[in-house]
Design a protein around this motif. Sequence first.
Motif, PDB file in Angstrom:
ATOM      1  N   ARG A  79       0.845  -1.183   0.000  1.00 50.65           N
ATOM      2  CA  ARG A  79       0.000   0.000   0.000  1.00 50.65           C
ATOM      3  C   ARG A  79       0.887   1.242   0.000  1.00 50.65           C
ATOM      4  NH1 ARG A  79      -2.619   0.972   4.396  1.00 50.65           N
ATOM      5  NH2 ARG A  79      -4.364   2.080   3.428  1.00 50.65           N
ATOM      6  N   LEU A  80       0.475   2.261  -0.739  1.00 49.23           N
ATOM      7  CA  LEU A  80       1.267   3.487  -0.794  1.00 49.23           C
ATOM      8  C   LEU A  80       1.440   4.092   0.594  1.00 49.23           C
ATOM      9  CD1 LEU A  80      -0.214   5.209  -3.991  1.00 49.23           C
ATOM     10  CD2 LEU A  80       1.943   3.970  -3.791  1.00 49.23           C
ATOM     11  N   ALA A  81       0.392   4.017   1.408  1.00 43.55           N
ATOM     12  CA  ALA A  81       0.436   4.631   2.744  1.00 43.55           C
ATOM     13  C   ALA A  81       1.443   3.956   3.665  1.00 43.55           C
ATOM     14  CB  ALA A  81      -0.952   4.598   3.383  1.00 43.55           C
ATOM     15  N   SER A  82       1.915   2.743   3.297  1.00 43.42           N
ATOM     16  CA  SER A  82       2.873   2.038   4.147  1.00 43.42           C
ATOM     17  C   SER A  82       4.314   2.422   3.844  1.00 43.42           C
ATOM     18  CB  SER A  82       2.711   0.522   3.959  1.00 43.42           C
ATOM     19  OG  SER A  82       3.190   0.111   2.678  1.00 43.42           O
ATOM     20  N   LEU A  83       4.530   3.213   2.816  1.00 38.34           N
ATOM     21  CA  LEU A  83       5.879   3.568   2.398  1.00 38.34           C
ATOM     22  C   LEU A  83       6.413   4.756   3.179  1.00 38.34           C
ATOM     23  CD1 LEU A  83       5.352   3.353  -1.475  1.00 38.34           C
ATOM     24  CD2 LEU A  83       6.251   1.564   0.038  1.00 38.34           C
ATOM     25  N   ALA A  84       7.740   4.806   3.325  1.00 40.36           N
ATOM     26  CA  ALA A  84       8.390   5.950   3.955  1.00 40.36           C
ATOM     27  C   ALA A  84       8.513   7.083   2.943  1.00 40.36           C
ATOM     28  CB  ALA A  84       9.765   5.560   4.469  1.00 40.36           C
ATOM     29  N   ARG A  85       8.474   8.297   3.435  1.00 40.09           N
ATOM     30  CA  ARG A  85       8.615   9.451   2.555  1.00 40.09           C
ATOM     31  C   ARG A  85       9.967   9.415   1.850  1.00 40.09           C
ATOM     32  NH1 ARG A  85       6.231  14.689   2.765  1.00 40.09           N
ATOM     33  NH2 ARG A  85       7.394  16.153   1.450  1.00 40.09           N
ATOM     34  N   PRO A  86      10.010   9.569   0.539  1.00 39.31           N
ATOM     35  CA  PRO A  86      11.294   9.531  -0.172  1.00 39.31           C
ATOM     36  C   PRO A  86      12.118  10.784   0.126  1.00 39.31           C
ATOM     37  CG  PRO A  86       9.527  10.142  -1.670  1.00 39.31           C
ATOM     38  CD  PRO A  86       8.868   9.789  -0.368  1.00 39.31           C
ATOM     39  N   ASP A  87      13.431  10.617   0.138  1.00 39.16           N
ATOM     40  CA  ASP A  87      14.305  11.768   0.380  1.00 39.16           C
ATOM     41  C   ASP A  87      14.970  12.253  -0.900  1.00 39.16           C
ATOM     42  OD1 ASP A  87      16.017   9.678  -0.059  1.00 39.16           O
ATOM     43  OD2 ASP A  87      16.944   9.725   1.930  1.00 39.16           O
ATOM     44  N   ALA A  88      14.514  11.723  -2.041  1.00 41.55           N
ATOM     45  CA  ALA A  88      15.023  12.149  -3.349  1.00 41.55           C
ATOM     46  C   ALA A  88      13.890  11.988  -4.354  1.00 41.55           C
ATOM     47  CB  ALA A  88      16.245  11.322  -3.743  1.00 41.55           C
ATOM     48  N   ALA A  89      14.206  12.147  -5.629  1.00 34.22           N
ATOM     49  CA  ALA A  89      13.184  12.004  -6.665  1.00 34.22           C
ATOM     50  C   ALA A  89      12.553  10.616  -6.604  1.00 34.22           C
ATOM     51  CB  ALA A  89      13.796  12.244  -8.038  1.00 34.22           C
ATOM     52  N   LEU A  90      11.258  10.567  -6.852  1.00 30.65           N
ATOM     53  CA  LEU A  90      10.510   9.318  -6.830  1.00 30.65           C
ATOM     54  C   LEU A  90      10.031   8.998  -8.239  1.00 30.65           C
ATOM     55  CD1 LEU A  90       9.158   7.042  -5.179  1.00 30.65           C
ATOM     56  CD2 LEU A  90       7.185   8.560  -4.895  1.00 30.65           C
ATOM     57  N   HIS A  91      10.372   7.822  -8.743  1.00 31.10           N
ATOM     58  CA  HIS A  91       9.940   7.373 -10.065  1.00 31.10           C
ATOM     59  C   HIS A  91       8.826   6.342  -9.905  1.00 31.10           C
ATOM     60  CE1 HIS A  91      13.434   8.724 -12.829  1.00 31.10           C
ATOM     61  NE2 HIS A  91      13.421   9.472 -11.751  1.00 31.10           N
ATOM     62  N   LEU A  92       7.752   6.539 -10.650  1.00 31.52           N
ATOM     63  CA  LEU A  92       6.600   5.645 -10.604  1.00 31.52           C
ATOM     64  C   LEU A  92       6.462   4.959 -11.954  1.00 31.52           C
ATOM     65  CD1 LEU A  92       3.975   4.655  -9.156  1.00 31.52           C
ATOM     66  CD2 LEU A  92       2.832   6.615 -10.220  1.00 31.52           C
ATOM     67  N   LEU A  93       6.590   3.625 -11.991  1.00 31.12           N
ATOM     68  CA  LEU A  93       6.520   2.861 -13.226  1.00 31.12           C
ATOM     69  C   LEU A  93       5.113   2.294 -13.399  1.00 31.12           C
ATOM     70  CD1 LEU A  93       9.627   2.760 -12.291  1.00 31.12           C
ATOM     71  CD2 LEU A  93       9.794   0.797 -13.826  1.00 31.12           C
ATOM     72  N   VAL A  94       4.516   2.567 -14.567  1.00 34.22           N
ATOM     73  CA  VAL A  94       3.159   2.124 -14.864  1.00 34.22           C
ATOM     74  C   VAL A  94       3.194   1.254 -16.117  1.00 34.22           C
ATOM     75  CG1 VAL A  94       0.786   2.852 -15.323  1.00 34.22           C
ATOM     76  CG2 VAL A  94       2.273   4.267 -13.888  1.00 34.22           C
ATOM     77  N   GLY A  95       2.607   0.080 -16.036  1.00 34.82           N
ATOM     78  CA  GLY A  95       2.659  -0.873 -17.131  1.00 34.82           C
ATOM     79  C   GLY A  95       1.709  -0.544 -18.271  1.00 34.82           C
ATOM     80  N   PRO A  96       1.787  -1.304 -19.362  1.00 34.59           N
ATOM     81  CA  PRO A  96       0.973  -1.057 -20.550  1.00 34.59           C
ATOM     82  C   PRO A  96      -0.433  -1.649 -20.409  1.00 34.59           C
ATOM     83  CG  PRO A  96       2.386  -2.930 -20.937  1.00 34.59           C
ATOM     84  CD  PRO A  96       2.731  -2.430 -19.558  1.00 34.59           C
ATOM     85  N   GLU A  97      -1.215  -1.500 -21.463  1.00 35.15           N
ATOM     86  CA  GLU A  97      -2.588  -2.015 -21.465  1.00 35.15           C
ATOM     87  C   GLU A  97      -2.636  -3.522 -21.264  1.00 35.15           C
ATOM     88  OE1 GLU A  97      -4.461   1.049 -24.690  1.00 35.15           O
ATOM     89  OE2 GLU A  97      -2.471   0.185 -24.975  1.00 35.15           O
ATOM     90  N   GLY A  98      -1.618  -4.237 -21.719  1.00 33.13           N
ATOM     91  CA  GLY A  98      -1.571  -5.689 -21.537  1.00 33.13           C
ATOM     92  C   GLY A  98      -0.910  -6.123 -20.245  1.00 33.13           C
ATOM     93  N   GLY A  99      -0.471  -5.153 -19.428  1.00 35.07           N
ATOM     94  CA  GLY A  99       0.182  -5.468 -18.168  1.00 35.07           C
ATOM     95  C   GLY A  99       1.664  -5.791 -18.336  1.00 35.07           C
ATOM     96  N   TRP A 100       2.375  -5.777 -17.221  1.00 36.47           N
ATOM     97  CA  TRP A 100       3.788  -6.171 -17.238  1.00 36.47           C
ATOM     98  C   TRP A 100       3.901  -7.677 -17.490  1.00 36.47           C
ATOM     99  CZ3 TRP A 100       6.751  -2.086 -17.406  1.00 36.47           C
ATOM    100  CH2 TRP A 100       6.490  -0.962 -16.629  1.00 36.47           C
ATOM    101  N   SER A 101       4.922  -8.093 -18.180  1.00 36.59           N
ATOM    102  CA  SER A 101       5.211  -9.524 -18.283  1.00 36.59           C
ATOM    103  C   SER A 101       5.941  -9.966 -17.016  1.00 36.59           C
ATOM    104  CB  SER A 101       6.082  -9.804 -19.508  1.00 36.59           C
ATOM    105  OG  SER A 101       7.394  -9.282 -19.328  1.00 36.59           O
ATOM    106  N   ASP A 102       5.970 -11.271 -16.778  1.00 35.74           N
ATOM    107  CA  ASP A 102       6.681 -11.793 -15.603  1.00 35.74           C
ATOM    108  C   ASP A 102       8.151 -11.413 -15.653  1.00 35.74           C
ATOM    109  OD1 ASP A 102       4.336 -12.924 -14.700  1.00 35.74           O
ATOM    110  OD2 ASP A 102       4.776 -14.928 -15.494  1.00 35.74           O
ATOM    111  N   GLU A 103       8.736 -11.452 -16.851  1.00 36.89           N
ATOM    112  CA  GLU A 103      10.147 -11.098 -16.986  1.00 36.89           C
ATOM    113  C   GLU A 103      10.384  -9.630 -16.645  1.00 36.89           C
ATOM    114  OE1 GLU A 103      13.749 -11.064 -20.332  1.00 36.89           O
ATOM    115  OE2 GLU A 103      11.712 -11.642 -20.903  1.00 36.89           O
ATOM    116  N   GLU A 104       9.476  -8.769 -17.088  1.00 32.30           N
ATOM    117  CA  GLU A 104       9.632  -7.336 -16.798  1.00 32.30           C
ATOM    118  C   GLU A 104       9.511  -7.062 -15.302  1.00 32.30           C
ATOM    119  OE1 GLU A 104       8.045  -5.098 -20.840  1.00 32.30           O
ATOM    120  OE2 GLU A 104       6.571  -5.934 -19.442  1.00 32.30           O
ATOM    121  N   LEU A 105       8.551  -7.718 -14.635  1.00 30.26           N
ATOM    122  CA  LEU A 105       8.427  -7.528 -13.194  1.00 30.26           C
ATOM    123  C   LEU A 105       9.667  -8.027 -12.462  1.00 30.26           C
ATOM    124  CD1 LEU A 105       4.689  -8.404 -12.459  1.00 30.26           C
ATOM    125  CD2 LEU A 105       5.814  -6.181 -12.237  1.00 30.26           C
TER     126      LEU A 105
END
Length: 241
Positions: free
Chosen positions: A177-203
């Motif tokens: 859950r996002l609320a369980s994460l600690a506040r980042p102390d630098a830039a935060l990158h958020l990766l969002v998968g495609p319409e078909g979802g991430w493949s197992d290899e990509e994850l």
Amino acid sequence: MMISRFFFPCPLPDSGEIELPDALAHHALRVLRLRDGDPLVLFDGRGGELAARLQVRGRDALAVRDEYHALERESPLSLVLVQALASGEKMDWIVQKAVELGTSALVPLQAERCVLKLSGERAHKRVAHWRQVAISACEQSGRNRVPEIEPITGLREYLASAAVGSRLVLTPVEGRRLASLARPDAALHLLVGPEGGWSDEELAMCRAAGCVPVGLGPRVLRTETAGLAAVAALQALWGDF
């Protein structure tokens, strides 16, 4: 009355009248139907904005300086959206709304299951188009710094890039859950998968690169919904919402 805002493509001069570029003048006069003496705001993407008044001289349009305002409307959270390519007009929508929500940059990602495939000249033209979408979103939303739209890259190349701070990867299963994460102390990158979802290899690649899997509840969201929902949630947690 809403005052029209325009991105000025060069550093704004410190004094004197400002001749408006043809494209900007056309938009002001022919599209928005502004008249001589109407107020407007110019910003050049470096922060701050200039209040001015439109002056029409024949076919030329100028801005007469009024007052410069050193306004910053950037979020304290440096958030980069790493978005897998979406088909149709979905990417335009994602870029527009991500800018409105305060992301500091967007990285278009070519993932394995992307419906949209771009390379070469088509890729360059589409990125240039998205940069214009970002500029328009800044004009509308009041931002004075234009978020960077990076060139399209592959997941492997992106993950191999230099350290970028914290990375989160959205996944519909086994995500924290996002609320369980600690506040980042630098830039935060958020990766969002495609319409078909991430493949197992990509994850697996994401986990190996240190990306933290996160989820957005028990429902499966479309790619154009998931990233923007997460951006809004992160802004509420650590940004300026």
